[in-house]
Enzyme design. Structure first.
Site, PDB file in Angstrom:
ATOM      1  N   ASP A  92       0.832  -1.209   0.000  1.00  0.00           N
ATOM      2  CA  ASP A  92       0.000   0.000   0.000  1.00  0.00           C
ATOM      3  C   ASP A  92       0.872   1.267   0.000  1.00  0.00           C
ATOM      4  O   ASP A  92       1.869   1.346   0.721  1.00  0.00           O
ATOM      5  CB  ASP A  92      -0.859  -0.037   1.274  1.00  0.00           C
ATOM      6  CG  ASP A  92      -1.908   1.051   1.312  1.00  0.00           C
ATOM      7  OD1 ASP A  92      -2.779   1.041   0.433  1.00  0.00           O
ATOM      8  OD2 ASP A  92      -1.857   1.899   2.216  1.00  0.00           O
ATOM      9  N   GLU A  98      13.841 -15.253   0.279  1.00  0.00           N
ATOM     10  CA  GLU A  98      14.204 -16.401   1.117  1.00  0.00           C
ATOM     11  C   GLU A  98      13.166 -17.500   0.961  1.00  0.00           C
ATOM     12  O   GLU A  98      13.367 -18.638   1.365  1.00  0.00           O
ATOM     13  CB  GLU A  98      14.245 -15.989   2.597  1.00  0.00           C
ATOM     14  CG  GLU A  98      15.407 -15.077   2.956  1.00  0.00           C
ATOM     15  CD  GLU A  98      15.204 -14.434   4.330  1.00  0.00           C
ATOM     16  OE1 GLU A  98      14.334 -14.893   5.112  1.00  0.00           O
ATOM     17  OE2 GLU A  98      15.915 -13.437   4.603  1.00  0.00           O
TER      18      GLU A  98
HETATM   19  C1  GLC Z   1      -4.129   3.150  -0.607  1.00  0.00           C
HETATM   20  C2  GLC Z   1      -5.375   2.297  -0.510  1.00  0.00           C
HETATM   21  C3  GLC Z   1      -6.502   3.180  -0.089  1.00  0.00           C
HETATM   22  C4  GLC Z   1      -6.184   3.765   1.264  1.00  0.00           C
HETATM   23  C5  GLC Z   1      -4.857   4.505   1.231  1.00  0.00           C
HETATM   24  C6  GLC Z   1      -4.351   4.807   2.615  1.00  0.00           C
HETATM   25  O1  GLC Z   1      -4.198   4.083  -1.617  1.00  0.00           O
HETATM   26  O2  GLC Z   1      -5.597   1.639  -1.705  1.00  0.00           O
HETATM   27  O3  GLC Z   1      -7.712   2.478  -0.041  1.00  0.00           O
HETATM   28  O4  GLC Z   1      -7.192   4.647   1.657  1.00  0.00           O
HETATM   29  O5  GLC Z   1      -3.863   3.734   0.622  1.00  0.00           O
HETATM   30  O6  GLC Z   1      -3.894   3.642   3.227  1.00  0.00           O
END
Ligand code: GLC
Length: 553
Positions: free
Chosen positions: A211, A268
């Site tokens: 993310d 790993e």
């Molecule tokens: C990313 C995710 C989104 C979230 C953001 C903050 O863009 O896809 O849904 O709100 O990160 O974590």
């Protein structure tokens, strides 16, 4: 341009050609009748995904979380939130998926934790300058009494990116104030995340979707965001608001060192992968993230943001194959996810509504029929391309966005942080329909779901489409089956010059012509065996407007 990029020959690893299905756990299937999806729900529906023909599932976060940003605010990275089940349920999911040849990818959220994470709670309790505060981005404010935020950064969700705590210091949150940014210059943070990776890899996760992979490192000294139009006059592909040079928190060079550390950990283990959510443009920059010792894949958001338009699609495909190919990585292809308007709805508009936000009842409502026709064509076009592909739960049903969701039901922090000016992303996150005649269309035994489903979802239910020739579900099954049978994911790519016209364009992958008509008059389908079509009706023997066929030449 016709080419056979390196990536295609770079290896036969599973992820280079995989079709990965994104599950948004809150909205996929509810196993315990509380109106919220969960892991037992996912397990109960795995047969449907096996039938669909996918290779792996990426699950959006199901970790312990106060759910301020639907789970992208994690308070314990090594446990499952009771809302979604237990660690035992996760183990069952991996085992049950494996029986069906499906891998499970989990979502790692390293840019920020939840404000309820014990580390942040300890930081609040500790003094400025302490070890506890150093795990996050605490700074003194500006102004005579530190009453102004340390710089001018804005939250992606709207409003300032800084919040002040009781003793006067400020902490950084690029997203909601409940999502404090971690300090990636801190060794303890780095070590902890390696242990989080190992935790899930040891439990059998096939890898991670990372993310906000482009946000981890912030420029030294946290300088203001300064608009700069002189050196980057829009040709960089960035949106105007991000057109700054260099941007102080997106895509800093320092991220690459972190990625390499993670890659060593992942290597790993056998066959595991990392896929980056990195909103960096242009693609030549994004390709740096998938060099041999960095991420395996990155979501191709340039492709996602390209409308159903012949010239623009041609340009983005050429660029993707060239840039990713140059670093030996496969391109990925994606049209929908939980942050953007579903493509069956996006494509219903001539002028695409602003990405990242949703559509509210006060907006111009979409032409659903046109949107679905184009979405089916766009998917049939995409799934013919070599490389990896991502599909988002519900798109196999042709599901449109919920575009009339009233403000009182909205949950996305964007809605609240902008006082409703941006309606936010709830419209693409509504629980999906399974059985038309059941409560909540089979999503949950509770009639009520965490976001209400529109009545129109009944007709999109899986049971209304399964086995029905010409349904969107059957089209997806056929696409995935044919793609696999001809190994198109590992295939080759060449534009098909003979079928190029003002309104049509095609390419050949491994002897199969994928031909599209973009909103033009009918065209003749070249000789060969028609394997499939994005619309059922091929009686005219011609390819109609907004239609795609696969022809074995
Ligand atoms: C990313 C995710 C989104 C979230 C953001 C903050 O863009 O896809 O849904 O709100 O990160 O974590």
């Amino acid at each position: 341009m016709s080419q056979t990029p390196n990536a295609i020959h770079a290896g036969q690893e599973w992820w280079r050609s995989a079709v990965i299905y994104q599950i948004y756990p809150r909205s996929f299937a509810d196993g315990n009748g509380d109106g919220m999806g969960d892991i037992p729900g996912i397990i109960s529906r795995l047969d449907a995904l096996q039938e669909l023909g996918i290779d792996a599932i990426w699950c959006s976060p199901f970790f312990k979380s106060p759910q301020k940003d639907a789970g992208y605010d994690v308070s314990d990275y090594k446990d499952i939130d009771p809302l979604f089940g237990t660690l035992g349920d996760f183990d069952n999911l991996v085992a049950e998926a494996k029986k069906r040849d499906i891998r499970i990818i989990v979502d790692l959220v390293p840019n920020h934790s939840s404000s309820e994470h014990p580390w942040f709670q300890a930081a609040l309790a500790a003094a400025p300058g302490s070890v506890e505060r150093d795990r996050y981005m605490f700074r003194e404010g500006k102004g005579d009494n530190g009453e102004l935020p340390p710089n001018n950064w804005e939250s992606v969700f709207g409003g300032p990116a800084w919040t002040r705590v009781e003793d006067g210091q400020w902490y950084l949150h690029i997203f909601d104030s409940s999502q404090p940014d971690l300090n990636w210059a801190n060794t303890e943070v780095r070590e902890e995340f390696k242990s989080v990776l190992r935790f899930w890899l040891d439990r059998g996760a096939a890898g991670f979707r990372i993310d906000v992979a482009h946000g981890l490192v912030k420029a030294e000294g946290l300088p203001d965001v300064v608009e700069n139009n002189s050196t980057m006059s829009g040709e960089d592909g960035q949106k105007p608001k991000d057109r700054v040079s260099p941007h102080p928190f997106w895509g800093q060079e320092g991220v690459h060192e972190i990625i390499r550390e993670w890659r060593k950990v992942v290597d790993e283990y056998d066959d595991r992968i990392m896929a980056a959510e990195a909103w960096v443009m242009p693609l030549s920059r994004m390709a740096k993230w998938v060099r041999q010792d960095e991420y395996h894949q990155a979501f191709n958001f340039g492709y996602l943001e390209t409308p159903w338009d012949k010239e623009k699609l041609e340009a983005v495909i050429d660029e993707s194959l060239e840039e990713f190919g140059a670093v030996g990585a496969p391109s990925t292809w994606v049209l929908s996810n939980h942050d953007v308007i579903r493509h069956a709805t996006r494509m219903a508009y001539d002028k695409i509504p602003k990405q990242g936000d949703g559509i509210g009842p006060d907006y111009e409502q979409p032409n659903t029929e046109l949107g679905l026709r184009r979405a089916r064509a766009a998917t049939a076009f995409m799934l013919g391309l070599p490389g990896g592909a991502y599909i988002y739960q519900g798109e196999e049903l042709g599901l449109p966005e919920h575009t009339s969701l009233e403000g009182e039901y909205r949950q996305d922090p964007t809605y609240f942080r902008t006082q409703g000016k941006r309606v936010g992303r709830d419209g693409c996150r509504v629980p999906i329909p399974w059985e038309a005649a059941k409560p909540a269309f089979g999503f949950s035994s509770a009639g009520e779901t965490w976001l209400p489903q529109p009545d129109s979802y009944a007709s999109y239910s899986r049971d209304q489409q399964a086995g029905v020739a010409g349904s969107t579900l059957e089209l997806y099954k056929q696409l995935l089956k044919t793609r696999k049978a001809h190994d198109l994911g590992h295939g080759s790519f060449e534009w098909h010059e003979p079928s190029r016209s003002e309104h049509s364009m095609g390419f050949v992958n491994s002897g199969i012509l994928v031909l599209a008509n973009f909103n033009g008059p009918n065209i003749k389908i070249p000789a060969g065996e028609v394997l499939l079509s994005s619309q059922n009706d091929l009686t005219s023997g011609e390819l109609e407007s907004d239609q795609v066929v696969w022809v074995k030449l």
